[in-house]
Write a protein that holds these residues in place. Structure first.
Motif, PDB file in Angstrom:
ATOM      1  N   ARG A 180       0.831  -1.210   0.000  1.00 32.57           N
ATOM      2  CA  ARG A 180       0.000   0.000   0.000  1.00 32.57           C
ATOM      3  C   ARG A 180       0.861   1.253   0.000  1.00 32.57           C
ATOM      4  NH1 ARG A 180      -3.249  -3.066   3.610  1.00 32.57           N
ATOM      5  NH2 ARG A 180      -2.213  -2.057   5.377  1.00 32.57           N
ATOM      6  N   GLN A 181       1.950   1.215   0.753  1.00 30.53           N
ATOM      7  CA  GLN A 181       2.854   2.363   0.798  1.00 30.53           C
ATOM      8  C   GLN A 181       3.501   2.600  -0.571  1.00 30.53           C
ATOM      9  OE1 GLN A 181       5.949   2.010   3.706  1.00 30.53           O
ATOM     10  NE2 GLN A 181       6.666   4.103   3.457  1.00 30.53           N
ATOM     11  N   GLY A 182       3.867   1.487  -1.237  1.00 35.52           N
ATOM     12  CA  GLY A 182       4.447   1.623  -2.571  1.00 35.52           C
ATOM     13  C   GLY A 182       3.458   2.186  -3.570  1.00 35.52           C
ATOM     14  N   LEU A 183       2.206   1.701  -3.495  1.00 36.23           N
ATOM     15  CA  LEU A 183       1.177   2.231  -4.388  1.00 36.23           C
ATOM     16  C   LEU A 183       0.901   3.704  -4.100  1.00 36.23           C
ATOM     17  CD1 LEU A 183      -1.375  -0.742  -4.406  1.00 36.23           C
ATOM     18  CD2 LEU A 183       0.168  -0.043  -6.254  1.00 36.23           C
ATOM     19  N   PHE A 184       0.950   4.072  -2.839  1.00 35.54           N
ATOM     20  CA  PHE A 184       0.723   5.464  -2.466  1.00 35.54           C
ATOM     21  C   PHE A 184       1.816   6.361  -3.038  1.00 35.54           C
ATOM     22  CE2 PHE A 184       1.351   9.033   0.464  1.00 35.54           C
ATOM     23  CZ  PHE A 184       0.084   9.607   0.401  1.00 35.54           C
ATOM     24  N   LEU A 185       3.050   5.865  -3.055  1.00 35.30           N
ATOM     25  CA  LEU A 185       4.158   6.654  -3.596  1.00 35.30           C
ATOM     26  C   LEU A 185       4.108   6.729  -5.120  1.00 35.30           C
ATOM     27  CD1 LEU A 185       7.103   5.380  -1.343  1.00 35.30           C
ATOM     28  CD2 LEU A 185       5.944   7.603  -1.214  1.00 35.30           C
ATOM     29  N   LEU A 186       3.628   5.651  -5.761  1.00 35.38           N
ATOM     30  CA  LEU A 186       3.592   5.609  -7.219  1.00 35.38           C
ATOM     31  C   LEU A 186       2.370   6.299  -7.809  1.00 35.38           C
ATOM     32  CD1 LEU A 186       4.774   1.950  -7.921  1.00 35.38           C
ATOM     33  CD2 LEU A 186       6.062   4.051  -8.297  1.00 35.38           C
TER      34      LEU A 186
ATOM     35  N   VAL B  93      -0.581   9.128 -12.062  1.00 36.01           N
ATOM     36  CA  VAL B  93      -1.706   9.976 -12.462  1.00 36.01           C
ATOM     37  C   VAL B  93      -1.218  11.138 -13.316  1.00 36.01           C
ATOM     38  CG1 VAL B  93      -3.524  11.506 -11.611  1.00 36.01           C
ATOM     39  CG2 VAL B  93      -3.091   9.325 -10.474  1.00 36.01           C
ATOM     40  N   TYR B  94      -0.081  11.710 -12.927  1.00 36.72           N
ATOM     41  CA  TYR B  94       0.483  12.823 -13.697  1.00 36.72           C
ATOM     42  C   TYR B  94       0.829  12.370 -15.115  1.00 36.72           C
ATOM     43  CZ  TYR B  94       3.800  16.426 -15.156  1.00 36.72           C
ATOM     44  OH  TYR B  94       4.459  17.398 -15.852  1.00 36.72           O
ATOM     45  N   ALA B  95       1.505  11.218 -15.226  1.00 40.15           N
ATOM     46  CA  ALA B  95       1.859  10.701 -16.555  1.00 40.15           C
ATOM     47  C   ALA B  95       0.610  10.383 -17.361  1.00 40.15           C
ATOM     48  CB  ALA B  95       2.742   9.466 -16.408  1.00 40.15           C
TER      49      ALA B  95
END
Length: 289
Positions: free
Chosen positions: A10-16, A21-23
């Motif tokens: 979850r932490q990794g998904l939160f960072l990615l 979304v920007y890309a």
């Protein structure tokens, strides 16, 4: 253990999530918009949201489009060849000949063209190559020529020269990075085995530097085929490339579906040429190994 793994996931998904979304918004959304428009009809004053393949039929069947696309590919290939051929010796010199404490200064000098905008650099080349420009004024002042030269501007050669100068740093830097990663002991081993400098370069240095050469080739080739400013200013509008044709359809004629079809077709051709280049280069490296 499972809870800890889920928390890390979850932490990794939160960072990615933010960069993803920007890309998605910056890159994917415009491409999807162009792709969608390419299947619509042009109603002259508005876009008709009705699925059709007529735009692609017109693009693929128009001899003018084929001629301009072929010209764009040839000019981009020539620009890439000239740029990489000139960039490699510079990168090699900085990597192998310049003392380590001075390399940063050389890299600093290489990036100086980035201090000014791309448009200003193009205008400067137009001033240099113009009828009353620097070259003609110098040659006339020295008495070498009686009248200004007219063939150094508004032709393919001037476009190639301008684009090669504009994209030179993009080719020098990745080649330099690849050369810096080469273990110098491998070169010494080649010399100890009796190889000449030329053969050591051909059998050791060049294959190891190919990742940088590939990166430089793609970095130069892909954007130059879609360049609009240089053919318009340096070519005088007499040598249009595919980007100029897209601009005419999108803005001058307000035919967004056809312009989008041209853009999508150009992207697919560039992608195909890039894949073929990577495949041939991989075969070349396998043969060398």
């Amino acid at each position: 253990m499972t809870k800890r793994f889920d928390a890390e996931a979850r932490q990794g998904l939160f960072l990615l999530a933010p960069p993803f979304v920007y890309a998605l918004l910056v890159l994917a959304a415009p491409l999807l918009t162009i792709l969608t428009y390419s299947f619509f009809k042009d109603g002259y004053l508005e876009v008709i949201s009705e699925f059709t393949l007529d735009n692609y039929r017109e693009v693929l069947g128009d001899p003018i489009v084929r001629k301009i696309m072929l010209r764009s590919l040839m000019v981009s290939a020539l620009v890439t060849l000239v740029t990489v051929a000139l960039a490699f010796p510079i990168a090699y010199y900085v990597s192998f000949m310049v003392r380590p404490e001075r390399k940063s200064m050389w890299l600093f000098l290489i990036t100086i063209p980035f201090w000014t905008s791309y448009l200003i650099r193009v205008f400067l080349w137009k001033v240099i190559l113009g009828y009353n420009g620097v070259i003609n004024s110098t040659l006339t002042g020295l008495g070498i020529i009686d009248e200004p030269l007219t063939f150094i501007l508004y032709n393919v050669n001037s476009i190639v020269l301008t684009l090669a100068h504009a994209y030179a740093p993009f080719a020098i830097l990745p080649i330099f990075v690849a050369l810096e990663k080469i273990d110098r002991s491998l070169l010494e081993a080649g010399r100890d085995l009796g190889e000449s400098r030329v053969m050591t370069f051909w059998r050791v240095t060049l294959p190891l530097a190919m990742p940088g050469v590939i990166a430089a080739t793609l970095i130069v080739f892909i954007p130059t085929i879609g360049d609009y400013v240089t053919p318009e200013l340096i070519g005088g509008g007499k040598i249009p490339m595919i980007a100029n044709m897209i601009q005419v359809q999108m803005l001058a004629l307000d035919n967004r579906p056809l312009g989008s079809a041209l853009a999508v077709t150009a992207m697919l051709i560039v992608a195909l040429v890039s894949v073929i280049f990577l495949f041939l280069n991989r075969r070349f490296l396998k043969v060398r190994q």
